[in-house]
Design a protein around this motif. Structure first.
Motif, short mmCIF file in Angstrom:
data_model
loop_
_atom_site.label_atom_id
_atom_site.label_comp_id
_atom_site.label_asym_id
_atom_site.label_seq_id
_atom_site.Cartn_x
_atom_site.Cartn_y
_atom_site.Cartn_z
N LEU A 1 1.72 11.43 5.89
CA LEU A 1 0.43 11.13 5.24
C LEU A 1 0.27 9.63 5.01
CD1 LEU A 1 0.21 14.07 2.69
CD2 LEU A 1 -1.24 13.72 4.70
N THR A 2 1.36 8.96 4.62
CA THR A 2 1.29 7.51 4.40
C THR A 2 0.97 6.79 5.70
OG1 THR A 2 2.88 7.64 2.57
CG2 THR A 2 2.56 5.48 3.60
N ALA A 3 1.60 7.21 6.80
CA ALA A 3 1.30 6.62 8.11
C ALA A 3 -0.17 6.84 8.47
CB ALA A 3 2.21 7.23 9.18
N PHE A 4 -0.67 8.04 8.17
CA PHE A 4 -2.09 8.34 8.44
C PHE A 4 -3.01 7.43 7.64
CE2 PHE A 4 -5.82 10.72 6.85
CZ PHE A 4 -6.52 10.85 8.04
N VAL A 5 -2.71 7.24 6.36
CA VAL A 5 -3.55 6.40 5.50
C VAL A 5 -3.50 4.94 5.95
CG1 VAL A 5 -3.88 5.52 3.15
CG2 VAL A 5 -3.38 7.94 3.52
N LEU A 6 -2.31 4.47 6.32
CA LEU A 6 -2.18 3.09 6.79
C LEU A 6 -2.99 2.86 8.06
CD1 LEU A 6 1.62 2.37 6.16
CD2 LEU A 6 -0.34 1.60 4.82
N ILE A 7 -3.05 3.88 8.91
CA ILE A 7 -3.87 3.78 10.12
C ILE A 7 -5.35 3.70 9.76
CG2 ILE A 7 -4.61 5.02 12.20
CD1 ILE A 7 -1.72 6.16 12.30
N ILE A 8 -5.76 4.49 8.76
CA ILE A 8 -7.16 4.49 8.31
C ILE A 8 -7.51 3.12 7.72
CG2 ILE A 8 -8.82 5.48 6.69
CD1 ILE A 8 -8.13 7.35 8.94
N LEU A 9 -6.62 2.56 6.89
CA LEU A 9 -6.90 1.29 6.22
C LEU A 9 -6.84 0.10 7.19
CD1 LEU A 9 -4.92 1.85 2.89
CD2 LEU A 9 -7.38 2.08 3.27
N ARG A 10 -5.94 0.18 8.17
CA ARG A 10 -5.89 -0.80 9.26
C ARG A 10 -5.70 -2.24 8.77
NH1 ARG A 10 -10.37 2.15 10.58
NH2 ARG A 10 -11.80 0.38 10.56
N THR A 11 -4.75 -2.45 7.89
CA THR A 11 -4.37 -3.80 7.51
C THR A 11 -3.32 -4.29 8.50
OG1 THR A 11 -4.79 -3.33 5.17
CG2 THR A 11 -3.42 -5.24 5.67
N ARG A 12 -3.63 -5.33 9.26
CA ARG A 12 -2.82 -5.74 10.40
C ARG A 12 -1.36 -6.01 10.04
NH1 ARG A 12 -7.93 -7.70 11.27
NH2 ARG A 12 -8.80 -7.42 13.37
N THR A 13 -1.16 -6.85 9.03
CA THR A 13 0.21 -7.23 8.68
C THR A 13 1.02 -6.02 8.23
OG1 THR A 13 -0.59 -7.81 6.46
CG2 THR A 13 -0.35 -9.60 8.05
N VAL A 14 0.39 -5.10 7.54
CA VAL A 14 1.09 -3.90 7.07
C VAL A 14 1.43 -2.98 8.24
CG1 VAL A 14 0.88 -1.82 5.66
CG2 VAL A 14 0.07 -4.00 4.77
N LEU A 15 0.54 -2.86 9.22
CA LEU A 15 0.83 -2.05 10.40
C LEU A 15 2.00 -2.62 11.19
CD1 LEU A 15 -2.73 -1.11 11.72
CD2 LEU A 15 -1.03 0.42 10.70
#
Length: 260
Positions: free
Chosen positions: A198-212
């Motif tokens: 779920l965290t990976a899914f949310v990070l994909i939705i938010l799309r913050t480059r440095t965090v990805l």
């Protein structure tokens, strides 16, 4: 050193602190989120130290190499006053660094003196991570219910963490706790696996480059380490398939950034 039993009252304060932290904010101040949690953390530290003093719990600080690092931040904050254009900002940075140093020293001392169990501290951090993730998922759900595209206007998604970039950074920092939870009992292990996805899914939705980018590097290192540790071929194949799926999803989110 991990222990079986710590001081139940202080452990209860830590549990309450981590469960409440994601919900603490003040609407009346300029920075309703960070400043509120800064204040809340200082109140919590004061309660811990008062509890130790009044209950006469044997306690001693342990200054480690990491402690010297935080102490260095405090010294740098003091030096910055001499060449600061905005004194109020220097006061705030110094206050924040002092809080980091005090918090680190307090937690290190509590663990070193066997007042709080490391295992319970890990569990409470997982609870904090799950609460933060749940708040974010509700924000995404509310956005969808209101008829907004899930992948657009992601700047509006912040949960209770000021902005999407800060939220992404926090969710990334929770990933190690979920992987630590994989070594716990089966029920918590299943929860942590679900939370990682779920965290990976949310990070994909938010799309913050440095965090990805950071998430991709972190997951690659974790899966490489686990593959080296495991001896059975079947488990290695399962782990490789799971890791490939998560990394492919993150890469897809990265590619989607240019189109959004």
């Amino acid at each position: 050193m991990e222990i079986k039993q710590g001081n139940r009252f202080i452990e209860g304060l830590f549990l309450l602190y981590f469960l409440m932290l994601p919900f603490v904010f003040f609407k009346e101040v300029a920075d309703p989120f960070l400043l509120a949690r800064h204040f809340f953390t200082n109140v919590f530290l004061t309660l811990i130290l008062l509890c130790i003093a009044f209950k006469k719990i044997p306690f001693g600080f342990a200054l480690t190499s990491s402690g010297y690092f935080f102490l260095g931040l405090v010294v740098i904050g003091l030096i910055s006053f001499s060449n600061s254009a905005i004194i109020s900002n220097s006061h705030y940075i110094l206050s924040k660094n002092l809080t980091f140093f005090t918090y680190f020293m307090a937690v290190t001392g509590l663990v070193y003196n066997e007042i709080i169990s490391i295992r319970k501290l890990k569990t409470y951090l997982i609870y904090f991570s799950l609460v933060s993730l749940t708040v974010t998922l509700f924000a995404l759900l509310n956005k969808t219910i209101n008829g907004q595209n899930l992948f657009r206007q992601v700047d509006l998604i912040s949960g209770t963490f000021a902005n999407k970039n800060l939220l992404s950074s926090l969710l990334f920092c929770t990933l190690p706790f979920y992987f630590i939870g994989l070594s716990f009992e089966k029920r918590l292990k299943i929860i942590c696996v679900s939370a990682i996805i779920l965290t990976a899914f949310v990070l994909i939705i938010l799309r913050t480059r440095t965090v990805l980018i950071a998430s991709t590097v972190f997951l690659l290192l974790v899966f490489y380490y686990q593959l080296r540790q495991q001896k059975t071929k079947q488990f290695r194949l399962r782990l490789f398939a799971f890791g490939t799926l998560i990394l492919a999803a993150i890469c897809a989110g990265w590619l989607f950034i240019g189109k959004s």
